[in-house]
Design a protein around this motif. Structure first.
Motif, PDB file in Angstrom:
ATOM      1  N   GLY A   1       0.796  -1.217   0.000  1.00 32.22           N
ATOM      2  CA  GLY A   1       0.000   0.000   0.000  1.00 32.22           C
ATOM      3  C   GLY A   1       0.832   1.272   0.000  1.00 32.22           C
ATOM      4  N   ALA A   2       2.150   1.158  -0.020  1.00 23.83           N
ATOM      5  CA  ALA A   2       3.004   2.346  -0.037  1.00 23.83           C
ATOM      6  C   ALA A   2       2.982   2.939  -1.445  1.00 23.83           C
ATOM      7  CB  ALA A   2       4.430   1.978   0.355  1.00 23.83           C
ATOM      8  N   PRO A   3       3.063   4.255  -1.545  1.00 28.12           N
ATOM      9  CA  PRO A   3       3.055   4.859  -2.879  1.00 28.12           C
ATOM     10  C   PRO A   3       4.312   4.456  -3.661  1.00 28.12           C
ATOM     11  CG  PRO A   3       3.568   6.491  -1.196  1.00 28.12           C
ATOM     12  CD  PRO A   3       3.201   5.227  -0.485  1.00 28.12           C
ATOM     13  N   THR A   4       4.114   4.251  -4.953  1.00 28.78           N
ATOM     14  CA  THR A   4       5.239   3.876  -5.803  1.00 28.78           C
ATOM     15  C   THR A   4       5.660   5.073  -6.633  1.00 28.78           C
ATOM     16  OG1 THR A   4       3.720   3.115  -7.522  1.00 28.78           O
ATOM     17  CG2 THR A   4       4.522   1.470  -5.952  1.00 28.78           C
ATOM     18  N   MET A   5       6.882   5.038  -7.102  1.00 34.44           N
ATOM     19  CA  MET A   5       7.408   6.134  -7.899  1.00 34.44           C
ATOM     20  C   MET A   5       7.650   5.633  -9.316  1.00 34.44           C
ATOM     21  SD  MET A   5      10.760   8.451  -7.164  1.00 34.44           S
ATOM     22  CE  MET A   5      12.015   7.473  -7.924  1.00 34.44           C
ATOM     23  N   ASP A   6       7.174   6.387 -10.294  1.00 35.71           N
ATOM     24  CA  ASP A   6       7.380   6.037 -11.686  1.00 35.71           C
ATOM     25  C   ASP A   6       8.693   6.653 -12.136  1.00 35.71           C
ATOM     26  OD1 ASP A   6       7.209   5.272 -14.289  1.00 35.71           O
ATOM     27  OD2 ASP A   6       5.451   6.499 -14.782  1.00 35.71           O
TER      28      ASP A   6
ATOM     29  N   GLU B   1       8.627   8.911 -15.299  1.00 38.05           N
ATOM     30  CA  GLU B   1       7.629   9.952 -15.156  1.00 38.05           C
ATOM     31  C   GLU B   1       7.876  11.130 -16.106  1.00 38.05           C
ATOM     32  OE1 GLU B   1       7.360  12.480 -11.417  1.00 38.05           O
ATOM     33  OE2 GLU B   1       5.862  10.920 -11.103  1.00 38.05           O
TER      34      GLU B   1
END
Length: 88
Positions: free
Chosen positions: A76-81, A84
């Motif tokens: 559930g932790a935010p992921t980084m693209d 981007e």
């Protein structure tokens, strides 16, 4: 890497041990020759088993180090693209 050197050294030792015993072979003492050869092979087998045990210990230590150095991902932790900004 050290384990590879040890294993190659053991194989070299095995080759030297068998070549020396073949050169010293006396047909009248074939039984003694076989006993000596079996003793040498027992020593080589023992060294190989010790080497394998040492390598298994090193591999498990390395795997434990890798597991401990990589923190587990949190669900559930935010992921980084990483793409981007668009590299295309």
């Amino acid at each position: 890497m050290r384990g590879v050197w040890v294993l190659s050294g053991l194989l070299l030792f095995l080759g030297l041990a068998t070549s020396e015993t073949v050169q010293q072979r006396d047909d009248t003492d074939w039984c003694e020759h076989d006993k000596a050869l079996h003793k040498q092979l027992d020593v080589v087998e023992k060294n190989i088993e010790q080497t394998v045990n040492h390598l298994e210990a090193e591999i498990s230590a390395l795997l434990k180090f890798i597991e401990d150095s990589n923190p587990p991902l949190q669900l559930g932790a935010p992921t980084m693209d990483i793409f981007e900004n668009g590299l295309s």
